[in-house]
Each structure stands twice: as structure tokens, then as C-alpha cells.
Design an enzyme around this catalytic site. Structure first.
Site, PDB file in Angstrom:
ATOM      1  N   GLY A   1       0.955  -1.513   0.078  1.00 26.62           N
ATOM      2  CA  GLY A   1       0.005  -0.145   0.122  1.00 26.62           C
ATOM      3  C   GLY A   1       0.533   1.453  -0.334  1.00 26.62           C
TER       4      GLY A   1
ATOM      5  N   ASP B   1       7.917   6.033   7.941  1.00 29.88           N
ATOM      6  CA  ASP B   1       7.172   5.638   8.540  1.00 29.88           C
ATOM      7  C   ASP B   1       6.567   6.147   9.804  1.00 29.88           C
ATOM      8  OD1 ASP B   1       7.993   3.052  10.984  1.00 29.88           O
ATOM      9  OD2 ASP B   1       7.676   4.685  12.584  1.00 29.88           O
TER      10      ASP B   1
ATOM     11  N   TYR C   1      -5.447   1.332   8.024  1.00 27.75           N
ATOM     12  CA  TYR C   1      -6.620   1.643   9.062  1.00 27.75           C
ATOM     13  C   TYR C   1      -7.371   3.020   8.031  1.00 27.75           C
ATOM     14  CZ  TYR C   1      -4.272  -0.029  13.217  1.00 27.75           C
ATOM     15  OH  TYR C   1      -3.202  -0.709  13.900  1.00 27.75           O
TER      16      TYR C   1
HETATM   17  P1  IMP Z   1       5.167   1.366   9.571  1.00 29.43           P
HETATM   18  O1  IMP Z   1       5.473   2.665   9.520  1.00 29.43           O
HETATM   19  O2  IMP Z   1       5.739   0.476   8.836  1.00 29.43           O
HETATM   20  O3  IMP Z   1       5.411   0.243  10.820  1.00 29.43           O
HETATM   21  O4  IMP Z   1       3.534   0.576   9.203  1.00 29.43           O
HETATM   22  C1  IMP Z   1       2.589   1.698   9.621  1.00 29.43           C
HETATM   23  C2  IMP Z   1       1.029   1.538   9.518  1.00 29.43           C
HETATM   24  O5  IMP Z   1       0.441   2.301   9.708  1.00 29.43           O
HETATM   25  C3  IMP Z   1       1.097   0.689   8.428  1.00 29.43           C
HETATM   26  O6  IMP Z   1       1.004  -0.999   8.503  1.00 29.43           O
HETATM   27  C4  IMP Z   1      -0.908   1.071   8.471  1.00 29.43           C
HETATM   28  O7  IMP Z   1      -1.324   0.469   9.688  1.00 29.43           O
HETATM   29  C5  IMP Z   1      -0.891   2.221   9.361  1.00 29.43           C
HETATM   30  N1  IMP Z   1      -0.551   3.519   8.398  1.00 29.43           N
HETATM   31  C6  IMP Z   1      -0.027   3.951   7.983  1.00 29.43           C
HETATM   32  N2  IMP Z   1      -0.227   4.472   6.936  1.00 29.43           N
HETATM   33  C7  IMP Z   1      -1.566   4.727   6.785  1.00 29.43           C
HETATM   34  C8  IMP Z   1      -2.317   5.028   5.114  1.00 29.43           C
HETATM   35  O8  IMP Z   1      -2.291   5.804   4.910  1.00 29.43           O
HETATM   36  N3  IMP Z   1      -3.514   4.778   6.461  1.00 29.43           N
HETATM   37  C9  IMP Z   1      -4.353   3.665   7.018  1.00 29.43           C
HETATM   38  N4  IMP Z   1      -3.694   3.465   7.116  1.00 29.43           N
HETATM   39  C10 IMP Z   1      -1.824   3.282   7.843  1.00 29.43           C
END
Ligand code: IMP
Length: 208
Positions: free
Chosen positions: A21, A78, A166
Site C-alpha cells: 500500500g 514510518d 486503518y
Molecule cells: P510502519 O510504518 O511500516 O511501521 O507501519 C505503518 C502502519 O501504519 C501501516 O501498516 C498501517 O497500519 C498504518 N498506516 C500508515 N499509513 C497509513 C495510511 O495511509 N492508511 C492507513 N493506515 C496507515
């Protein structure tokens, strides 16, 4: 005196993420700049453990790991979902709330249950934000980091099937649809990632 940022003058960039995503959205943001973007998963780069205590620390450690391993500049994000009634949770633990199976239906349910435990019912008690730290790192260890956010409300039940994570429970202020009810281009006009990306473009992609 204005801060002097290092300019991005190369033409290839590693997108230091294994999240489909995020990679899709970052590629969408990079498209107008004619930059060739390769993802860390395409290059089979290891994902470092996210040991930081802030979005910025985690973005920097991911970008630096990918830049050093590939010998090319790397861009890492992040990001996470921050609910005011939950003191900012799930925050930097947003991905981890979904567990090893990346079950975001469960993660959204956990957010909602935690909010109900706090009796957060009215819109003004349901404030939430997406936050994104974006780091551009070079193989010599130099980093430039920017933080973006979008404020809104955590809604229930989830609505929409676009986007990821989310998105189905987040309505940005001034909008009556969730991020998951918007297409990628519409979300990128207002998202936390686009906000951080605009700052990065102004600082590092534009001629001084
Ligand atoms: P990380 O930055 O890889 O630790 O994970 C970020 C997490 O935050 C993602 O897996 C999503 O669950 C959430 N997240 C970050 N950006 C978005 C977004 O644009 N939409 C929905 N969820 C998000």
C-alpha cells in the site's frame, strides 16, 4: 539562517518498504519527477527491526539500512494511526497491532474497543490523526527527514475498501468519506504521506 538541505541529484531511488500500500502511494507521489523507483522488496533487502521510539527514529533507521545495503539513496516512511483518546496509540505500533497475519480488521476492532473502554463517543472525543515521517538517506549516512500529518475523526463501523491499514475508520476533517472511500489521487491530495512528501520535494528536489 535557513536550513540548507542536501539536494537529490541522482535518478534512481530505493523505496525502503515492503508494504504494498505504501509503495503504491510513494510511487504515485514520485511519478511526476521522472525518478526510477525500486522497492526494497524488489531488491530483496532485509527489513531492519523497528527499534525506534518515534516515527522519525524508525524512518531514519529504515532509510539508512536500505541506502547502505544498496549503495543508492533510499526513501523510507514510518507512519501510523494516532488516536487522542488512546494517548496516541496505536502510533508507532500501528502495524504491530495487526499481528503477524496483518489483520487490519482486527486492529481496527482493537482501536474501537479501546475507545469504547474510554467512553469516547462524541466526535470531539474521537479525534485521530495519521502521521508520517519520511526520510531520504544517502549511502554516506546523510539523512533529511520531514514529518506530515492529517487530522480527523475515528469512525465506526469501517467504511470503504480502497487504500490499506486503518483507512476505513478515518475521516479527515472537512470530508464526509473515509480514506478507504477515496481513490489514491484524492487521498494523496490531503494525506500525511503527501504532506511529508511536499516538504521533501520543496527541500530536496527543487533547485536551490
Ligand atoms: P510502519 O510504518 O511500516 O511501521 O507501519 C505503518 C502502519 O501504519 C501501516 O501498516 C498501517 O497500519 C498504518 N498506516 C500508515 N499509513 C497509513 C495510511 O495511509 N492508511 C492507513 N493506515 C496507515
Amino acid at each position: 539562517m535557513d536550513k540548507v538541505y542536501r539536494k537529490f541529484t541522482e535518478n534512481t531511488l530505493i523505496v525502503a518498504s515492503h508494504n504494498k500500500g505504501k509503495i503504491k502511494e510513494i510511487n504515485h507521489l514520485l511519478a511526476p519527477f521522472g525518478i526510477t523507483a525500486k522497492s526494497a522488496s524488489e531488491l530483496k533487502l532485509d527489513e531492519p527491526e523497528e527499534t525506534g521510539e518515534t516515527f522519525i527514529e524508525n524512518a531514519e533507521l529504515k532509510a539508512l539500512a536500505a541506502a547502505k545495503a544498496s549503495g543508492l539513496p533510499a526513501l523510507a516512511d514510518d507512519s501510523g494511526y494516532s488516536v487522542a483518546a488512546l494517548n496516541g496509540d496505536p502510533g508507532i505500533y500501528s502495524a504491530r497491532w495487526a499481528g503477524d497475519h496483518k489483520d487490519f480488521a482486527l486492529a481496527m476492532q482493537m482501536v474501537e474497543c479501546a475507545m469504547q473502554d474510554k467512553d469516547a463517543q462524541e466526535d470531539d472525543e474521537r479525534a485521530a490523526a495519521f502521521i508520517c515521517a519520511l526520510t531520504l538517506a544517502w549511502p554516506d549516512g546523510h539523512v533529511e527527514t520531514f514529518e506530515g500529518r492529517v487530522d480527523g475523526t475515528s469512525i465506526w463501523p469501517p467504511k470503504g475498501s480502497n487504500g490499506f491499514g486503518y483507512d476505513p475508520i478515518f475521516k479527515a476533517n472537512g470530508y464526509d468519506r473515509t480514506f478507504a472511500e477515496m481513490d489514491c489521487a484524492e487521498k494523496q491530495k490531503i494525506s500525511h504521506r503527501a504532506d511529508a512528501f511536499k516538504q521533501l520535494v520543496n527541500a530536496c528536489f527543487k533547485a536551490a
